[in-house]
Structure formats: C-alpha cells, structure tokens
Motif scaffolding. Structure first.
Motif, PDB file in Angstrom:
ATOM      1  N   HIS A   1       1.248  -1.322  -0.192  1.00 29.47           N
ATOM      2  CA  HIS A   1      -0.087  -0.124   0.224  1.00 29.47           C
ATOM      3  C   HIS A   1       0.622   1.438   0.033  1.00 29.47           C
ATOM      4  O   HIS A   1       0.440   2.596   0.383  1.00 29.47           O
ATOM      5  N   GLY A   2       2.562   0.806   0.265  1.00 34.46           N
ATOM      6  CA  GLY A   2       2.922   2.820  -0.448  1.00 34.46           C
ATOM      7  C   GLY A   2       3.526   2.744   0.907  1.00 34.46           C
ATOM      8  O   GLY A   2       3.943   3.402   1.256  1.00 34.46           O
ATOM      9  N   ILE A   3       3.774   2.148   1.968  1.00 30.73           N
ATOM     10  CA  ILE A   3       3.656   2.566   3.200  1.00 30.73           C
ATOM     11  C   ILE A   3       5.038   2.262   3.384  1.00 30.73           C
ATOM     12  O   ILE A   3       6.225   0.678   3.120  1.00 30.73           O
ATOM     13  N   ARG A   4       6.505   2.937   3.691  1.00 30.22           N
ATOM     14  CA  ARG A   4       7.947   2.641   3.246  1.00 30.22           C
ATOM     15  C   ARG A   4       8.901   2.657   4.559  1.00 30.22           C
ATOM     16  O   ARG A   4       9.326   2.745   4.733  1.00 30.22           O
ATOM     17  N   ARG A   5       8.050   3.864   5.920  1.00 33.30           N
ATOM     18  CA  ARG A   5       9.015   3.834   7.019  1.00 33.30           C
ATOM     19  C   ARG A   5       8.129   3.444   7.986  1.00 33.30           C
ATOM     20  O   ARG A   5       6.772   3.687   8.188  1.00 33.30           O
ATOM     21  N   ILE A   6       8.135   3.034   8.505  1.00 33.56           N
ATOM     22  CA  ILE A   6       7.293   2.036  10.824  1.00 33.56           C
ATOM     23  C   ILE A   6       8.485   2.894  11.550  1.00 33.56           C
ATOM     24  O   ILE A   6       9.310   2.876  11.658  1.00 33.56           O
ATOM     25  N   ALA A   7       7.573   3.503  12.698  1.00 33.49           N
ATOM     26  CA  ALA A   7       8.342   3.618  13.555  1.00 33.49           C
ATOM     27  C   ALA A   7       8.318   2.279  14.880  1.00 33.49           C
ATOM     28  O   ALA A   7       7.765   1.902  14.749  1.00 33.49           O
ATOM     29  N   LEU A   8       9.509   2.763  14.924  1.00 31.81           N
ATOM     30  CA  LEU A   8       9.066   0.995  16.452  1.00 31.81           C
ATOM     31  C   LEU A   8       9.507   1.781  17.922  1.00 31.81           C
ATOM     32  O   LEU A   8      10.251   2.885  18.024  1.00 31.81           O
ATOM     33  N   GLU A   9       8.754   1.617  18.345  1.00 38.69           N
ATOM     34  CA  GLU A   9       8.937   1.265  20.434  1.00 38.69           C
ATOM     35  C   GLU A   9      11.059   1.529  20.659  1.00 38.69           C
ATOM     36  O   GLU A   9      11.309   0.975  19.800  1.00 38.69           O
ATOM     37  N   ASN A  10      11.557   2.448  21.491  1.00 38.32           N
ATOM     38  CA  ASN A  10      12.722   2.213  21.378  1.00 38.32           C
ATOM     39  C   ASN A  10      13.336   2.652  23.157  1.00 38.32           C
ATOM     40  O   ASN A  10      13.080   3.904  23.626  1.00 38.32           O
TER      41      ASN A  10
ATOM     42  N   GLY B   1      11.429  -4.648   3.288  1.00 44.75           N
ATOM     43  CA  GLY B   1      11.730  -3.768   2.426  1.00 44.75           C
ATOM     44  C   GLY B   1      11.322  -2.079   3.099  1.00 44.75           C
ATOM     45  O   GLY B   1      11.319  -0.933   2.568  1.00 44.75           O
ATOM     46  N   LEU B   2      11.377  -2.496   4.057  1.00 46.91           N
ATOM     47  CA  LEU B   2      10.493  -0.826   4.961  1.00 46.91           C
ATOM     48  C   LEU B   2      11.413   0.081   5.784  1.00 46.91           C
ATOM     49  O   LEU B   2      12.145  -1.095   6.496  1.00 46.91           O
ATOM     50  N   GLU B   3      11.981   0.713   5.953  1.00 46.46           N
ATOM     51  CA  GLU B   3      12.687   1.574   6.188  1.00 46.46           C
ATOM     52  C   GLU B   3      12.458   2.384   7.846  1.00 46.46           C
ATOM     53  O   GLU B   3      11.227   2.611   8.355  1.00 46.46           O
ATOM     54  N   ALA B   4      13.406   1.611   9.030  1.00 51.51           N
ATOM     55  CA  ALA B   4      13.012   1.162  10.403  1.00 51.51           C
ATOM     56  C   ALA B   4      13.305   2.704  11.007  1.00 51.51           C
ATOM     57  O   ALA B   4      15.023   2.912  11.737  1.00 51.51           O
ATOM     58  N   VAL B   5      12.572   3.583  11.537  1.00 52.49           N
ATOM     59  CA  VAL B   5      13.163   4.387  12.752  1.00 52.49           C
ATOM     60  C   VAL B   5      12.427   4.002  14.222  1.00 52.49           C
ATOM     61  O   VAL B   5      11.654   3.571  14.736  1.00 52.49           O
ATOM     62  N   PRO B   6      13.536   4.335  15.214  1.00 48.72           N
ATOM     63  CA  PRO B   6      13.316   4.533  16.024  1.00 48.72           C
ATOM     64  C   PRO B   6      12.382   5.734  16.873  1.00 48.72           C
ATOM     65  O   PRO B   6      12.976   6.916  16.640  1.00 48.72           O
ATOM     66  N   VAL B   7      11.464   5.362  18.186  1.00 45.83           N
ATOM     67  CA  VAL B   7      10.762   6.302  18.578  1.00 45.83           C
ATOM     68  C   VAL B   7      11.264   5.971  19.934  1.00 45.83           C
ATOM     69  O   VAL B   7      10.462   5.207  20.691  1.00 45.83           O
ATOM     70  N   ALA B   8      11.009   7.287  21.335  1.00 49.98           N
ATOM     71  CA  ALA B   8      11.582   6.615  22.770  1.00 49.98           C
ATOM     72  C   ALA B   8      10.518   6.512  23.702  1.00 49.98           C
ATOM     73  O   ALA B   8       9.095   7.155  22.450  1.00 49.98           O
ATOM     74  N   VAL B   9      11.035   5.884  24.259  1.00 51.71           N
ATOM     75  CA  VAL B   9       9.353   5.742  24.945  1.00 51.71           C
ATOM     76  C   VAL B   9       9.545   6.468  26.493  1.00 51.71           C
ATOM     77  O   VAL B   9      10.933   6.048  27.014  1.00 51.71           O
TER      78      VAL B   9
END
Length: 486
Positions: A194-203, A217-225
C-alpha cells in the motif's frame, strides 16, 4: 545424539549395479563407506537381514554374509534382542571432531523475557481439545485450510477479542497465522504493498522488530518511550506512516500507553493516513489496575492487532491471529498463501474448542494468580537488594524492569550474573539497532513467567552479588546477601 531407531525403523539407501554382479561385495562397500563417513552414526540400528534383503531384492543369505563380514571387521556390533548396530569407530585423520563445549557455568535461573510458566501449560485440556478436534472435524476439512484460516477459530478469536479486549473485529477481519512473527511479517508486507515505506518502532522495544521490518522492505526508525509510553510528538517528527507498539504493557519498560497518548496516537494515524500495528502480547495478565482496552477498538480502520497464544499457553502451540482493516486483509492472505499455506488445521480446531469451552479462561485465571505471587516475591526481593522504587512495570505482564544504581555497568552485571548461573538481559538488548546504549540508564529486564518463587529469591540475590563484583569498592548494600548454591 544417536537416533535410537526402533526395530522397524526406516529403510537404508543402497544402490546396486546388477549388471556387474557381486551384489554382496557392493552392499559391503557401501555400508563401510556410510559408516566411515558418519552417514550412519555409532549405535544406529541397521535393518534386519530379512528387511534389507526384501528392500534390495537379494537373498537373505547374501545380507547375512554381508553383516557377518562387517561384524568380523568391527564395523558393526550384534547382540541378541538388540539387532545389528553400527559400532563406535575411531575418528579418521582429517575428519572434523565435534567442538568441545565452552566451559561456562550452566544456567540455573533464567530471567528470560517472554516465556510463560511451561510447567503450568494445560496439557490435559490441550490433549482433550486435540482429541475432540480429531473426532469431530469433518474429513473434508483435513485438506488445505481456507486461506484466512479456520472459520471456527476466527469466530472464536474475534468474539474473545470483542469481549475481553474491547475490540470490534469480526471473523472476516481475521487471518490465522503461525505465531506473532509470521503475522507481523505478513502485515508489514501488506503495508509495503500500500505504499508505506517507513515504520516507527518503540525504542527500547521487542527484539528483532527492526530486522523484520527491514526484511519487509521498510525503513525502521526508533521513537523514544517514556513513563506514558511511546512519545507521539517524536513519532510525528519521523515522517513515518506506520508504527508498531506494545501499548498494554510496553516491552521492555512495562509502562502502559497513557490515555492522552492513546488519543494522540489515533489522531496521528488519521492525520498522516497511517496505520498502527498493535502487539497485544500479554494483556491478559494484570494485577493492580483495570484492563486496558485494545487500540483496535478505538479506530478499527487504522489499527492492525496481532495476538498469539505463545505467552498465554506455550510457544510450542504456534498459533496466532491478525485482525486487520479490510483493505489489508487480502494482501495478508496472499502473503500467507505464497509463503506457508497456513497453520495446522487440527490445532486450529483444538484451540477454538479450548477457548469456546472455557478451558482457556480457566487456565488464564489460574496462572494469573501464580504470576501475581511471583511478582510479589520479585518486588520484595528487589526492594531488599536495591532499595525501594527501582522496579517498574509491575502492574501487569510477566516481566519487570530493574533500574540499576547510577553509574552501574549493565553489561558487566549481566556477565557477572552469568558466572553465578543466572541469565538476565540488560535494557541494551532491546534497543533498535544503531542506538547508543550510553543514552539509556542501566537496567535489567526480569522475566518471571518461568521461574519459581525460590528461583526468584536466589536469582535476585545473585544479581545483587553480581552488581558488586565489578565495583572497585563495593558500596554498602541494604542487605548482606549470600547466594545459596544448590
């Protein structure tokens, strides 16, 4: 480990060239070669002379002669009632020898996160459910399953989710999978379609989610908890259109996503045309708080909820489910069709029966009290060892986070604990790849699902001892601990 084949064990591959004759010599040569090359291991049973003769289409006398020759040469052994077995052979020059195991103290107490009490798995109820499924499942359903999975199980799971987790999914929104990770892999592939290329993950967050996302195939980016869960303000800064999180009991910090954050997260998904992937892994286990409902019930058009029985029953019962908006269901089913063809149909029916008859809930009520007692022992021991206020995430789940005193070396404590027979992971074990461990306070993740109360007491005392082992001048401890070795 030697495989102990029964008397009627598998056949043995021997290829004969009947045109050249000398069939007995050919059999001898091939058996010798198989034993020398370790394709037949020491102690393995060879077929009986009658069985091998029938298999090869030769006279039994030929095989008897072969076995007698190999026995005389020391390649095989024979005993009454035991048949003919491969003898222990010296390792030939150049043949790799098994590596000696590393000398380390065996694990006596394991605080590994995510393992339920394996001694409390309701095997009698599961055996009943499998037997009942075998008895009642129509033979027409013993072929390949419906691509989405057993309709019966999907109806039971979604009904359970609506009643217990305040969800709103129906059977048509559900796909049965072989555990959480398979469901996550399929869901991420559907997002990419569906065209989503970046996903945020808990860090910090659950292990390997970043690896799985990149493989999809997704770019994983960390997000603070923080103390309220995922920081939605920082999520907005990432530019991601998908986020994967554990809102009911964050792994590994143990916090619950706060009410304001839940509203902010739903608003974020609407603003960016985004998707929330909810890992609903241990919400059934709560002690000092009211249940926290599933995010899926707040915005079913934006949330993909994943669940499994790995934490509630056992990882060996490899069954899970994905509850998804309809626009993603087709893609998830297609990923499943191309990669696995589904989970075992009999097990799906058994799980449906286990849940439908109340046996699943009875099991949960029982182990919830077991975990509550273990949690209380853990809290008391940690307070005596490290002082009050150091243990977090105790209101739910089967793990907690122990904050070590400032200046502690998390890796050193983990290594020292291992020398005392205690396995435990530090907070750094759960960081998204590329994160700076120095930016996070030293802490240990203590899973208490599969350790007894006695092991918890011994384990925490060992960790307290391990904490002092690396210090040049051990500080005064709230209690003088001596690890009991048994």
């Amino acid at each position: 480990m030697t495989v102990k084949w029964a008397r009627g064990g598998p056949d043995l591959l021997v290829a004969l060239d009947r045109e050249t004759g000398q069939l007995g010599a050919q059999i001898q040569d091939q058996l010798r070669a198989a034993i020398r090359d370790r394709r037949l291991g020491a102690g393995e049973r060879l077929p009986s002379t009658r069985q091998l003769a029938e298999l090869l289409g030769v006279s039994r006398g030929t095989v008897v002669d072969v076995y007698e020759q190999l026995l005389a040469e020391g390649y095989v052994e024979s005993a009454v009632g035991s048949g003919t077995r491969v003898a222990v052979m010296p390792t030939p020059a150049g043949f790799p020898t098994p590596a000696a195991p590393e000398s380390s103290r065996p694990v006596e107490i394991d605080f590994e996160y995510g393992i339920p009490d394996l001694g409390s798995v309701p095997l009698t109820d599961w055996s009943w459910a499998v037997s009942e499924a075998t008895r009642t499942l129509p033979t027409a359903q013993l072929g390949d399953e419906v691509l989405a999975g057993s309709r019966h199980l999907r109806e039971v799971v979604t009904s359970y989710h609506r009643r217990v987790r305040s969800g709103v999914a129906g059977a048509d929104d559900a796909v049965v999978v072989s555990g959480f990770r398979q469901g996550l892999t399929f869901a991420l592939a559907a997002l990419a379609q569906h065209g989503i290329r970046r996903i945020a993950l808990e860090n910090p967050g659950p292990r390997d989610h970043d690896v799985i996302a990149r493989r999809a195939g997704l770019e994983a980016v960390p997000v603070a908890v923080d103390a309220q869960g995922l920081d939605v303000g920082r999520l907005r800064e990432t530019g991601a259109r998908a986020v994967l999180l554990t809102p009911a009991h964050q792994c590994p910090t143990g916090v619950a996503l706060g009410p304001a954050r839940r509203r902010e997260l739903i608003a974020w998904a609407d603003d960016v045309d985004g998707v929330i992937i909810e890992d609903d892994y241990d919400a059934e286990f709560r002690y000092d708080r009211q249940p926290v409902g599933s995010l899926q019930g707040l915005n079913p058009a934006r949330v993909i909820a994943l669940g499994s029985v790995s934490k509630t029953l056992a990882p060996a019962i490899r069954l899970g489910w994905v509850l998804a908006p309809q626009r993603f269901v087709t893609g998830i089913i297609e990923e499943k069709r191309l990669s696995s063809r589904g989970a075992p149909g009999l097990d799906q029916e058994a799980l449906a029966l286990l849940m439908e008859t109340g046996r699943f809930d009875r099991h949960l009520r029982r182990v919830r009290e077991i975990y509550r007692a273990r949690r209380d022992v853990l809290a008391a021991e940690v307070e005596m060892a490290f002082g009050p206020g150091q243990l977090h995430g105790l209101a739910a789940g089967c793990h907690a986070l122990l904050h070590l005193p400032a200046g502690s070396s998390e890796p050193a404590v983990v290594a020292a604990a291992a020398t005392l027979g205690v396995r435990v992971n530090g907070l750094g074990h759960y960081l998204v790849e590329g994160s700076d461990p120095e930016a996070f306070p030293p802490a240990l993740v203590l899973g208490f699902g599969n350790v007894s109360e006695h092991q918890i007491r011994r384990g925490i005392r060992a960790i307290a001892e391990a904490h002092t082992m690396w210090l040049p001048c051990p500080p005064t401890s709230p209690r003088n601990f001596e690890v009991t070795r048994q």
